[in-house]
Write a protein that holds these residues in place. Structure first.
Motif, PDB file in Angstrom:
ATOM      1  N   SER A  42     -12.603   4.585   7.653  1.00 51.00           N
ATOM      2  CA  SER A  42     -12.087   4.331   6.306  1.00 51.00           C
ATOM      3  C   SER A  42     -12.985   4.955   5.249  1.00 51.00           C
ATOM      4  O   SER A  42     -12.508   5.602   4.301  1.00 51.00           O
ATOM      5  CB  SER A  42     -11.973   2.820   6.078  1.00 51.00           C
ATOM      6  OG  SER A  42     -11.537   2.536   4.767  1.00 51.00           O
ATOM      7  N   GLN A  98      -7.055  -1.970   5.734  1.00 49.81           N
ATOM      8  CA  GLN A  98      -6.183  -3.088   6.055  1.00 49.81           C
ATOM      9  C   GLN A  98      -6.206  -3.410   7.542  1.00 49.81           C
ATOM     10  O   GLN A  98      -6.109  -4.570   7.944  1.00 49.81           O
ATOM     11  CB  GLN A  98      -4.748  -2.772   5.611  1.00 49.81           C
ATOM     12  CG  GLN A  98      -3.748  -3.889   5.831  1.00 49.81           C
ATOM     13  CD  GLN A  98      -4.125  -5.163   5.096  1.00 49.81           C
ATOM     14  OE1 GLN A  98      -4.543  -5.128   3.933  1.00 49.81           O
ATOM     15  NE2 GLN A  98      -3.974  -6.294   5.758  1.00 49.81           N
ATOM     16  N   SER A 149      -6.834   3.114   2.496  1.00 44.82           N
ATOM     17  CA  SER A 149      -6.449   1.712   2.317  1.00 44.82           C
ATOM     18  C   SER A 149      -5.820   1.145   3.575  1.00 44.82           C
ATOM     19  O   SER A 149      -6.018  -0.031   3.915  1.00 44.82           O
ATOM     20  CB  SER A 149      -5.472   1.579   1.136  1.00 44.82           C
ATOM     21  OG  SER A 149      -6.080   1.978  -0.064  1.00 44.82           O
ATOM     22  N   ILE A 194       0.836  -1.204   0.000  1.00 43.91           N
ATOM     23  CA  ILE A 194       0.000   0.000   0.000  1.00 43.91           C
ATOM     24  C   ILE A 194       0.869   1.250   0.000  1.00 43.91           C
ATOM     25  O   ILE A 194       0.653   2.185  -0.785  1.00 43.91           O
ATOM     26  CB  ILE A 194      -0.941  -0.006   1.229  1.00 43.91           C
ATOM     27  CG1 ILE A 194      -1.978  -1.128   1.100  1.00 43.91           C
ATOM     28  CG2 ILE A 194      -1.644   1.348   1.382  1.00 43.91           C
ATOM     29  CD1 ILE A 194      -2.820  -1.321   2.347  1.00 43.91           C
ATOM     30  N   ALA A 245      -2.624   6.995   1.095  1.00 42.77           N
ATOM     31  CA  ALA A 245      -2.735   5.605   1.531  1.00 42.77           C
ATOM     32  C   ALA A 245      -3.664   5.419   2.726  1.00 42.77           C
ATOM     33  O   ALA A 245      -4.049   4.279   3.031  1.00 42.77           O
ATOM     34  CB  ALA A 245      -1.346   5.062   1.883  1.00 42.77           C
ATOM     35  N   GLU A 284     -11.892   7.977   2.781  1.00 39.28           N
ATOM     36  CA  GLU A 284     -11.963   7.798   1.332  1.00 39.28           C
ATOM     37  C   GLU A 284     -12.826   8.869   0.693  1.00 39.28           C
ATOM     38  O   GLU A 284     -12.484   9.408  -0.370  1.00 39.28           O
ATOM     39  CB  GLU A 284     -12.525   6.410   1.026  1.00 39.28           C
ATOM     40  CG  GLU A 284     -12.474   6.049  -0.445  1.00 39.28           C
ATOM     41  CD  GLU A 284     -12.818   4.595  -0.682  1.00 39.28           C
ATOM     42  OE1 GLU A 284     -12.749   4.175  -1.841  1.00 39.28           O
ATOM     43  OE2 GLU A 284     -13.158   3.894   0.283  1.00 39.28           O
TER      44      GLU A 284
END
Length: 222
Positions: free
Chosen positions: A208, A153, A149, A107, A146, A212
């Motif tokens: 997240s 994760q 992502s 990532i 990042a 995003e």
């Protein structure tokens, strides 16, 4: 009968709370360790063609190309054969750290490569060293890209932590297996297991999604 099983399940809540604490502990330590390994490895991995990048590709390909369950077994059962003895908790954290570090490496590496190369060239023209360019210019932008992502994760890391129950770590999943032996209502017991994982993961999923969304509009505020 369901009322009796429900009462028994409520009596088992201390075991589930212990499992919840263990899941959070294993996940938190692995998250920190995996992030450190992933970011450092991602920096070198982004320099494609270098010896370090090729070496890291072996690590990344192995960790991503083999089941996490097999990796846990190797660390817990095989390493003692060469003199490295780890307790179940230590083996769980170590294996999950290495596993998550490989994904975070990819990532971070992809995010670094997404930063326009002209910025590095501009830094060099101004006399900045590679370290100054990376830490002050490239990496802050890469981590910004990042972040969604990475948080995603972290959610996967928490869910993958359920596998460490196979080596005796009393996490949420193992608490469910121990309880279902006394309460033969799998839907009820593992419904509680799923609910507890959801309560841990849902805030991260929301973060997240929010990151995003804000990243796509050019913002990065929490």
């Amino acid at each position: 009968m369901w009322g009796f099983y429900f009462d028994q399940l409520m009596a088992s809540l201390p075991l589930f709370y212990k499992g919840l604490g263990m899941t959070v502990a294993v996940s938190a330590l692995s998250l920190v360790g995996g992030t450190i390994i992933g970011v450092m490895a991602g920096i070198f991995r982004a320099n494609s063609g270098s010896f370090m990048s090729r070496l890291l590709s072996i690590y990344v390909d192995f960790m991503r190309g083999t089941p996490f369950l097999v990796q846990v077994f190797i660390i817990f059962f095989i390493l003692p054969e060469v003199g490295l003895h780890l307790e179940a908790f230590e083996a769980a954290v170590f294996s999950l750290t290495l596993y998550s570090g490989a994904y975070i490496c990819e990532i971070v590496s992809a995010a670094i490569q997404a930063v326009p190369p002209g910025q590095a060239e501009a830094c060099r023209s101004l006399g900045h060293t590679w370290r100054q360019t990376m830490w002050l210019v490239i990496l802050p932008q890469a981590l910004r890209m990042a972040l969604p992502s990475l948080v995603g994760q972290y959610v996967l890391l928490i869910k993958d932590s359920s596998i460490v129950s196979v080596i005796g770590v009393t996490d949420i999943t193992r608490a469910g297996w121990l309880t279902v032996q006394r309460i033969p209502e799998g839907v009820m017991v593992f419904g509680l297991v799923g609910l507890m994982y959801f309560l841990v993961c849902f805030p991260l999923i929301q973060i997240s999604n929010r990151l995003e969304k804000r990243y796509s509009t050019g913002e990065l505020k929490l």
